[in-house]
Design a protein around this motif. Structure first.
Motif, PDB file in Angstrom:
ATOM      1  N   TYR A 118       0.946  -1.206   0.041  1.00  0.00           N
ATOM      2  CA  TYR A 118      -0.021   0.100  -0.012  1.00  0.00           C
ATOM      3  C   TYR A 118       0.951   1.229   0.039  1.00  0.00           C
ATOM      4  CZ  TYR A 118      -4.594  -2.248   0.617  1.00  0.00           C
ATOM      5  OH  TYR A 118      -5.811  -2.770   0.591  1.00  0.00           O
ATOM      6  N   GLU A 119       1.856   1.330   0.788  1.00  0.00           N
ATOM      7  CA  GLU A 119       2.719   2.462   1.036  1.00  0.00           C
ATOM      8  C   GLU A 119       3.553   2.826  -0.479  1.00  0.00           C
ATOM      9  OE1 GLU A 119       4.725   5.800   2.843  1.00  0.00           O
ATOM     10  OE2 GLU A 119       3.009   4.508   3.200  1.00  0.00           O
ATOM     11  N   ALA A 120       3.975   1.755  -1.213  1.00  0.00           N
ATOM     12  CA  ALA A 120       4.557   1.912  -2.593  1.00  0.00           C
ATOM     13  C   ALA A 120       3.350   2.504  -3.583  1.00  0.00           C
ATOM     14  CB  ALA A 120       4.764   0.531  -3.294  1.00  0.00           C
ATOM     15  N   GLN A 121       2.252   2.294  -3.364  1.00  0.00           N
ATOM     16  CA  GLN A 121       1.249   2.948  -3.980  1.00  0.00           C
ATOM     17  C   GLN A 121       0.840   4.238  -3.607  1.00  0.00           C
ATOM     18  OE1 GLN A 121      -2.364   0.451  -4.837  1.00  0.00           O
ATOM     19  NE2 GLN A 121      -2.961   1.970  -6.512  1.00  0.00           N
ATOM     20  N   TYR A 122       0.630   4.467  -2.510  1.00  0.00           N
ATOM     21  CA  TYR A 122      -0.018   5.736  -1.843  1.00  0.00           C
ATOM     22  C   TYR A 122       1.178   5.873  -0.529  1.00  0.00           C
ATOM     23  CZ  TYR A 122      -4.240   3.784  -3.805  1.00  0.00           C
ATOM     24  OH  TYR A 122      -5.096   3.060  -4.833  1.00  0.00           O
ATOM     25  N   GLY A 123       2.000   6.664  -0.995  1.00  0.00           N
ATOM     26  CA  GLY A 123       3.057   7.352   0.112  1.00  0.00           C
ATOM     27  C   GLY A 123       2.325   7.866   1.232  1.00  0.00           C
ATOM     28  N   GLY A 124       2.860   7.400   2.647  1.00  0.00           N
ATOM     29  CA  GLY A 124       2.669   8.075   3.674  1.00  0.00           C
ATOM     30  C   GLY A 124       1.172   7.517   4.272  1.00  0.00           C
ATOM     31  N   ILE A 125       0.513   6.611   3.414  1.00  0.00           N
ATOM     32  CA  ILE A 125      -0.654   5.965   4.053  1.00  0.00           C
ATOM     33  C   ILE A 125      -0.567   5.013   5.223  1.00  0.00           C
ATOM     34  CG2 ILE A 125      -0.606   3.915   2.494  1.00  0.00           C
ATOM     35  CD1 ILE A 125      -3.482   4.170   2.046  1.00  0.00           C
ATOM     36  N   VAL A 126       0.718   4.287   5.201  1.00  0.00           N
ATOM     37  CA  VAL A 126       0.805   3.639   6.431  1.00  0.00           C
ATOM     38  C   VAL A 126       0.904   4.381   7.729  1.00  0.00           C
ATOM     39  CG1 VAL A 126       2.293   2.033   7.615  1.00  0.00           C
ATOM     40  CG2 VAL A 126       1.869   1.632   5.089  1.00  0.00           C
ATOM     41  N   PHE A 127       1.685   5.413   7.657  1.00  0.00           N
ATOM     42  CA  PHE A 127       1.681   6.425   8.902  1.00  0.00           C
ATOM     43  C   PHE A 127       0.342   6.888   9.143  1.00  0.00           C
ATOM     44  CE2 PHE A 127       2.815  10.393  10.940  1.00  0.00           C
ATOM     45  CZ  PHE A 127       3.465   9.870  11.965  1.00  0.00           C
ATOM     46  N   GLN A 128      -0.253   7.312   8.258  1.00  0.00           N
ATOM     47  CA  GLN A 128      -1.749   7.812   8.522  1.00  0.00           C
ATOM     48  C   GLN A 128      -2.713   6.476   9.166  1.00  0.00           C
ATOM     49  OE1 GLN A 128      -2.965   9.116   4.648  1.00  0.00           O
ATOM     50  NE2 GLN A 128      -1.941  10.986   4.920  1.00  0.00           N
ATOM     51  N   ALA A 129      -2.679   5.410   8.614  1.00  0.00           N
ATOM     52  CA  ALA A 129      -3.411   4.510   9.168  1.00  0.00           C
ATOM     53  C   ALA A 129      -3.135   4.104  10.617  1.00  0.00           C
ATOM     54  CB  ALA A 129      -3.100   3.114   8.372  1.00  0.00           C
ATOM     55  N   VAL A 130      -1.649   4.184  10.722  1.00  0.00           N
ATOM     56  CA  VAL A 130      -1.151   3.456  12.146  1.00  0.00           C
ATOM     57  C   VAL A 130      -1.802   4.791  13.251  1.00  0.00           C
ATOM     58  CG1 VAL A 130       0.674   3.287  13.727  1.00  0.00           C
ATOM     59  CG2 VAL A 130       0.631   2.181  11.525  1.00  0.00           C
ATOM     60  N   LEU A 131      -1.553   5.939  13.200  1.00  0.00           N
ATOM     61  CA  LEU A 131      -2.007   7.196  13.744  1.00  0.00           C
ATOM     62  C   LEU A 131      -3.502   6.895  13.983  1.00  0.00           C
ATOM     63  CD1 LEU A 131       0.028  10.303  12.794  1.00  0.00           C
ATOM     64  CD2 LEU A 131       0.311   8.756  14.850  1.00  0.00           C
ATOM     65  N   ILE A 132      -4.321   6.847  12.987  1.00  0.00           N
ATOM     66  CA  ILE A 132      -5.573   6.514  13.321  1.00  0.00           C
ATOM     67  C   ILE A 132      -5.980   5.615  14.137  1.00  0.00           C
ATOM     68  CG2 ILE A 132      -7.920   6.249  12.158  1.00  0.00           C
ATOM     69  CD1 ILE A 132      -6.697   7.975   9.497  1.00  0.00           C
ATOM     70  N   THR A 133      -5.511   4.064  13.837  1.00  0.00           N
ATOM     71  CA  THR A 133      -5.628   3.097  14.512  1.00  0.00           C
ATOM     72  C   THR A 133      -5.633   3.484  16.253  1.00  0.00           C
ATOM     73  OG1 THR A 133      -5.331   1.484  12.787  1.00  0.00           O
ATOM     74  CG2 THR A 133      -5.287   0.680  14.967  1.00  0.00           C
ATOM     75  N   ILE A 134      -4.281   4.033  16.521  1.00  0.00           N
ATOM     76  CA  ILE A 134      -4.046   4.265  17.780  1.00  0.00           C
ATOM     77  C   ILE A 134      -5.054   5.388  18.216  1.00  0.00           C
ATOM     78  CG2 ILE A 134      -2.124   5.498  19.351  1.00  0.00           C
ATOM     79  CD1 ILE A 134      -0.033   4.490  17.444  1.00  0.00           C
ATOM     80  N   GLY A 135      -5.201   6.374  17.554  1.00  0.00           N
ATOM     81  CA  GLY A 135      -6.383   7.151  18.044  1.00  0.00           C
ATOM     82  C   GLY A 135      -7.692   6.713  18.429  1.00  0.00           C
ATOM     83  N   VAL A 136      -7.931   5.891  17.391  1.00  0.00           N
ATOM     84  CA  VAL A 136      -9.381   5.282  17.833  1.00  0.00           C
ATOM     85  C   VAL A 136      -9.477   4.325  19.080  1.00  0.00           C
ATOM     86  CG1 VAL A 136     -10.985   3.405  17.135  1.00  0.00           C
ATOM     87  CG2 VAL A 136     -10.098   5.032  15.348  1.00  0.00           C
ATOM     88  N   LEU A 137      -8.276   3.435  19.191  1.00  0.00           N
ATOM     89  CA  LEU A 137      -8.098   2.995  20.337  1.00  0.00           C
ATOM     90  C   LEU A 137      -8.268   3.557  21.697  1.00  0.00           C
ATOM     91  CD1 LEU A 137      -7.223   0.230  21.685  1.00  0.00           C
ATOM     92  CD2 LEU A 137      -4.814   0.726  21.319  1.00  0.00           C
ATOM     93  N   LEU A 138      -7.163   4.775  21.654  1.00  0.00           N
ATOM     94  CA  LEU A 138      -7.333   5.570  22.705  1.00  0.00           C
ATOM     95  C   LEU A 138      -8.479   6.243  23.021  1.00  0.00           C
ATOM     96  CD1 LEU A 138      -3.782   7.227  22.476  1.00  0.00           C
ATOM     97  CD2 LEU A 138      -4.540   4.902  23.872  1.00  0.00           C
ATOM     98  N   SER A 139      -9.261   6.712  21.956  1.00  0.00           N
ATOM     99  CA  SER A 139     -10.532   7.326  22.182  1.00  0.00           C
ATOM    100  C   SER A 139     -11.534   6.407  22.892  1.00  0.00           C
ATOM    101  CB  SER A 139     -10.945   7.873  20.630  1.00  0.00           C
ATOM    102  OG  SER A 139     -10.082   8.939  20.274  1.00  0.00           O
ATOM    103  N   LEU A 140     -11.666   5.114  22.180  1.00  0.00           N
ATOM    104  CA  LEU A 140     -12.723   4.209  22.430  1.00  0.00           C
ATOM    105  C   LEU A 140     -12.508   3.550  23.907  1.00  0.00           C
ATOM    106  CD1 LEU A 140     -13.625   2.320  19.321  1.00  0.00           C
ATOM    107  CD2 LEU A 140     -14.897   3.882  20.743  1.00  0.00           C
ATOM    108  N   LEU A 141     -11.179   3.693  24.288  1.00  0.00           N
ATOM    109  CA  LEU A 141     -10.743   3.404  25.781  1.00  0.00           C
ATOM    110  C   LEU A 141     -11.310   4.161  26.732  1.00  0.00           C
ATOM    111  CD1 LEU A 141      -9.562   1.417  27.702  1.00  0.00           C
ATOM    112  CD2 LEU A 141      -7.104   2.677  27.214  1.00  0.00           C
ATOM    113  N   PHE A 142     -11.228   5.711  26.433  1.00  0.00           N
ATOM    114  CA  PHE A 142     -11.422   6.683  27.198  1.00  0.00           C
ATOM    115  C   PHE A 142     -13.057   6.641  27.219  1.00  0.00           C
ATOM    116  CE2 PHE A 142     -13.338  10.813  27.111  1.00  0.00           C
ATOM    117  CZ  PHE A 142     -12.804  11.546  28.541  1.00  0.00           C
ATOM    118  N   VAL A 143     -13.662   6.614  26.224  1.00  0.00           N
ATOM    119  CA  VAL A 143     -15.117   6.358  26.113  1.00  0.00           C
ATOM    120  C   VAL A 143     -15.806   5.295  26.835  1.00  0.00           C
ATOM    121  CG1 VAL A 143     -17.181   6.212  24.628  1.00  0.00           C
ATOM    122  CG2 VAL A 143     -15.549   7.757  24.011  1.00  0.00           C
TER     123      VAL A 143
END
Length: 256
Positions: A118-143
């Motif tokens: 995916y990164e080879a086709q869409y540069g930077g997409i993996v970093f974005q996906a990792v950040l969003i995944t972590i954000g969702v995890l922490l947000s739902l844990l708080f909720v």
């Protein structure tokens, strides 16, 4: 370079995350002796599994960078091997201290190769996906901890049913691919296709709430210590699925 035509979600999806069901610890009695599961212990085990994922993730990623055509075996070994080990862990939770780390290593192989494509086709997409995944995890844990979401029986049944429906759709899509049949919009970057991916990401994310509830209830019931590994394993299963769905959604958005 376009990612290999493999239905990653079929390989990864676990219907309703059956690894984390309340029934898994209902039969334990208070008279059982020995060390008991704790939430902190489960958190520690989760970090260990994530580190193991990272080790093989980096290896698989580097293999793609050096030789893109060589990663298909890593995808198959990691994906299919992870599925087999995952099922064994679900049916025999007592061996999770041994199988959960193996599962994590296999998932790292799988995720590293897929992410690199995916990164080879869409540069930077993996970093974005990792950040969003972590954000969702922490947000739902708080909720969850704040009590804004209550895990009622109806909530649990709804999420499990929705996850099972997604799994069924992916299976139909996977089998239909062998006969030239495709479910409209499911794999496309149309507005409806993006909307479908958003719904799937939401369902995957809400499975995290079920995971938190399982871990908390299991710790309160003082189940055996090995359930720390079992709980960490189940949480990792959901995180892997969530990450892949976010990666897929971002790729649809980027392709437009």
């Amino acid at each position: 370079m376009k990612p290999l035509e493999i239905n990653y979600e079929v390989i990864e999806l676990r219907s309703g995350n059956p690894s984390l069901k309340t029934e898994a610890f209902e039969n334990f009695k208070d008279t059982e002796t020995g060390s008991k599961m704790t939430i902190q212990g489960t958190v520690n085990k989760t970090f260990i599994l994530l580190l193991l994922v990272l080790v093989t993730f980096v290896y698989s990623w580097n293999q793609f960078v050096s030789s893109p055509d060589s990663v298909l075996p890593l995808i198959l070994v990691g994906g299919i091997g992870g599925l087999i080990i995952g099922l064994i862990t679900i049916f025999v939770p007592k061996i999770s201290p041994f199988t959960a780390p193996v599962y994590a290593l296999l998932e790292g192989l799988f995720l590293g190769a897929v992410s690199a494509q995916y990164e080879a086709q869409y540069g930077g997409i993996v970093f974005q996906a990792v950040l969003i995944t972590i954000g969702v995890l922490l947000s739902l844990l708080f909720v969850y901890k704040s009590g804004l979401i209550k895990v009622t029986q109806n909530f649990r049944l709804g999420i499990v049913a929705a996850t099972g429906a997604i799994f069924l759709v992916y299976i139909i899509s996977f089998v239909g691919g062998f006969f030239g049949f495709e479910i409209p919009h499911l794999h496309e970057s149309t507005p409806l296709g993006i909307g479908i991916s958003v719904v799937i990401v939401i369902i995957a994310a809400l499975n995290l709430v079920l995971d938190f509830d399982f871990i908390e209830n299991a710790a309160e019931k003082q189940v055996p210590k090995y359930f720390e590994w079992y709980g960490a394993f189940g949480l990792l299963v959901t995180l892997v699925w969530l990450y892949l769905e976010i990666l897929r959604l971002l790729s649809k958005l980027r392709s437009r």
